[in-house]
Design an enzyme around this catalytic site. Structure first.
Site, PDB file in Angstrom:
ATOM      1  N   GLU A 278       0.849  -1.194   0.000  1.00 23.49           N
ATOM      2  CA  GLU A 278       0.000   0.000   0.000  1.00 23.49           C
ATOM      3  C   GLU A 278       0.886   1.246   0.000  1.00 23.49           C
ATOM      4  OE1 GLU A 278      -2.491   1.516  -0.610  1.00 23.49           O
ATOM      5  OE2 GLU A 278      -3.855   1.972   1.031  1.00 23.49           O
ATOM      6  N   ASP A 279       0.353   2.343  -0.530  1.00 25.87           N
ATOM      7  CA  ASP A 279       1.158   3.578  -0.519  1.00 25.87           C
ATOM      8  C   ASP A 279       1.195   4.199   0.874  1.00 25.87           C
ATOM      9  OD1 ASP A 279      -1.534   4.390  -0.593  1.00 25.87           O
ATOM     10  OD2 ASP A 279      -1.303   5.775  -2.264  1.00 25.87           O
TER      11      ASP A 279
ATOM     12  N   ASP B 261      -3.202   6.033   6.463  1.00 26.59           N
ATOM     13  CA  ASP B 261      -3.484   7.337   7.047  1.00 26.59           C
ATOM     14  C   ASP B 261      -4.408   7.109   8.264  1.00 26.59           C
ATOM     15  OD1 ASP B 261      -3.759  10.096   7.316  1.00 26.59           O
ATOM     16  OD2 ASP B 261      -5.122  10.329   5.649  1.00 26.59           O
TER      17      ASP B 261
ATOM     18  N   PHE C 195       0.111  16.241   3.634  1.00 23.09           N
ATOM     19  CA  PHE C 195      -0.285  15.588   2.382  1.00 23.09           C
ATOM     20  C   PHE C 195       0.937  15.490   1.476  1.00 23.09           C
ATOM     21  CE2 PHE C 195      -2.164  14.974  -1.744  1.00 23.09           C
ATOM     22  CZ  PHE C 195      -3.206  14.096  -1.462  1.00 23.09           C
TER      23      PHE C 195
ATOM     24  N   ASP D 275      -0.337  10.867  -5.865  1.00 28.63           N
ATOM     25  CA  ASP D 275      -0.832  11.995  -6.668  1.00 28.63           C
ATOM     26  C   ASP D 275      -1.505  13.074  -5.829  1.00 28.63           C
ATOM     27  OD1 ASP D 275      -3.229  10.507  -5.994  1.00 28.63           O
ATOM     28  OD2 ASP D 275      -4.238  11.672  -7.541  1.00 28.63           O
TER      29      ASP D 275
ATOM     30  N   ARG E  40       2.654  11.947  -9.872  1.00 28.37           N
ATOM     31  CA  ARG E  40       3.002  10.545  -9.595  1.00 28.37           C
ATOM     32  C   ARG E  40       4.424  10.214 -10.053  1.00 28.37           C
ATOM     33  NH1 ARG E  40      -1.642   7.762  -7.945  1.00 28.37           N
ATOM     34  NH2 ARG E  40      -3.577   8.394  -8.900  1.00 28.37           N
TER      35      ARG E  40
HETATM   36  P1  5GP Z   1      -6.950   5.856   5.041  1.00 29.57           P
HETATM   37  O1  5GP Z   1      -8.120   4.989   4.783  1.00 29.57           O
HETATM   38  O2  5GP Z   1      -5.816   5.144   5.743  1.00 29.57           O
HETATM   39  O3  5GP Z   1      -7.329   7.127   5.756  1.00 29.57           O
HETATM   40  O4  5GP Z   1      -6.469   6.391   3.641  1.00 29.57           O
HETATM   41  C1  5GP Z   1      -5.514   5.778   2.864  1.00 29.57           C
HETATM   42  C2  5GP Z   1      -5.518   6.278   1.460  1.00 29.57           C
HETATM   43  O5  5GP Z   1      -5.698   7.722   1.405  1.00 29.57           O
HETATM   44  C3  5GP Z   1      -4.176   6.019   0.800  1.00 29.57           C
HETATM   45  O6  5GP Z   1      -4.168   4.768   0.181  1.00 29.57           O
HETATM   46  C4  5GP Z   1      -4.078   7.159  -0.188  1.00 29.57           C
HETATM   47  O7  5GP Z   1      -4.714   6.792  -1.383  1.00 29.57           O
HETATM   48  C5  5GP Z   1      -4.842   8.292   0.448  1.00 29.57           C
HETATM   49  N1  5GP Z   1      -3.920   9.210   1.124  1.00 29.57           N
HETATM   50  C6  5GP Z   1      -3.804   9.411   2.446  1.00 29.57           C
HETATM   51  N2  5GP Z   1      -2.859  10.327   2.711  1.00 29.57           N
HETATM   52  C7  5GP Z   1      -2.367  10.724   1.509  1.00 29.57           C
HETATM   53  C8  5GP Z   1      -1.333  11.655   1.115  1.00 29.57           C
HETATM   54  O8  5GP Z   1      -0.658  12.314   1.925  1.00 29.57           O
HETATM   55  N3  5GP Z   1      -1.081  11.751  -0.210  1.00 29.57           N
HETATM   56  C9  5GP Z   1      -1.782  11.065  -1.147  1.00 29.57           C
HETATM   57  N4  5GP Z   1      -1.459  11.261  -2.424  1.00 29.57           N
HETATM   58  N5  5GP Z   1      -2.761  10.171  -0.811  1.00 29.57           N
HETATM   59  C10 5GP Z   1      -3.037  10.005   0.497  1.00 29.57           C
END
Ligand code: 5GP
Length: 185
Positions: free
Chosen positions: A98-99, A102, A151, A158, A164
Site C-alpha cells: 500500500e502507498d 493514514d 499531504f 498523486d 506521480r
Molecule cells: P486511510 O483509509 O488510511 O485514511 O487512507 C488511505 C488512502 O488515502 C491512501 O491509500 C491514499 O490513497 C490516500 N492518502 C492518504 N494520505 C495521503 C497523502 O498524503 N497523499 C496522497 N497522495 N494520498 C493520500
C-alpha cells in the site's frame, strides 16, 4: 485553489535505501513460501515495482483497486472494490503493498475483505505510515517511512492525478496569509 509549493520530504536516494532494507526483511521472512504481493492501485504502483525487483524471490503479483466514497470517517460503509484480485488467495501468504496508511480505515476494510477468502496469512507493507492520523487500529507489518501528518505526493502518489512521476516524496504546502493548510487536504 490557493497557490502551493512542493517541499522535498524524502529523497530518491533515501527511498531506494529503505526499499533495499525492507526487501531484505521480507525476503528473510518469506523465503521458501508461496508469496503473493497485492499492490493497491494506483498509489502503490511505483513502490511495488521497486520492491519486487529488490526482493529477489519468485513471488506472484496481483492488483486490487479500492474506491472510497465521501469523506474518510471511521465507517467502512463507503469503501468498495473497483478492481478485484484475479487470483485466488486460499491458503496463500499474502502481502498487501500500500502507498499510505493514514486513518487506517481503508486497510482495516481490506484486511477483513481478504481474510474472508481464507489466506494462510495477510500482512501489510506500507511505503508511508501517517501515524498521527490513525483513527482505527490496523497492524502495519513493514513500514517504509513514518511521517506524522501532511499531504504528500510523488513516487506514485498523486494530487488530483498529478505528480506521480516525481522521483522523491514531497509535501504539498499551501501558501496562504494564515499559513500552511497542507494538512487539510
Ligand atoms: P486511510 O483509509 O488510511 O485514511 O487512507 C488511505 C488512502 O488515502 C491512501 O491509500 C491514499 O490513497 C490516500 N492518502 C492518504 N494520505 C495521503 C497523502 O498524503 N497523499 C496522497 N497522495 N494520498 C493520500
Amino acid at each position: 485553489m490557493n497557490p502551493y509549493r512542493l517541499v522535498l520530504k524524502i529523497s530518491q536516494d533515501e527511498i531506494q535505501k529503505r526499499i533495499h532494507a525492507l526487501a531484505t526483511q521480507i525476503r528473510n521472512d518469506y523465503r521458501g513460501k508461496d508469496l503473493l504481493l497485492v499492490g493497491v492501485l494506483k498509489g502503490a504502483f511505483i513502490f511495488l515495482a521497486d520492491l519486487v525487483r529488490s526482493l529477489d524471490l519468485p513471488v506472484e503479483v496481483d492488483f486490487i483497486r479500492i474506491a472510497s466514497y465521501g469523506a474518510s470517517t471511521a465507517s467502512s460503509g463507503g469503501i468498495t472494490l473497483s478492481k478485484d484480485l484475479e487470483c485466488t488467495i486460499d491458503g496463500r501468504d499474502v502481502l498487501v503493498v500500500e502507498d499510505i496508511v493514514d486513518t487506517g480505515v481503508t486497510m482495516q476494510w481490506l484486511m477483513a475483505h481478504l481474510e474472508c477468502r481464507h489466506p494462510q496469512s495477510v500482512k501489510i507493507c506500507a511505503l508511508i505510515d501517517k501515524y498521527e492520523r490513525r483513527t482505527v487500529q490496523v497492524p502495519v507489518h513493514y513500514i517504509g517511512f513514518r511521517i506524522p501528518s501532511g499531504f504528500v505526493v510523488g513516487y506514485g502518489l498523486d494530487f488530483a492525478e498529478k505528480y506521480r512521476g516525481l522521483q522523491g516524496i514531497y509535501e504539498v504546502v499551501f501558501d496562504t496569509v494564515e499559513g500552511s493548510h497542507a494538512g487539510q487536504l
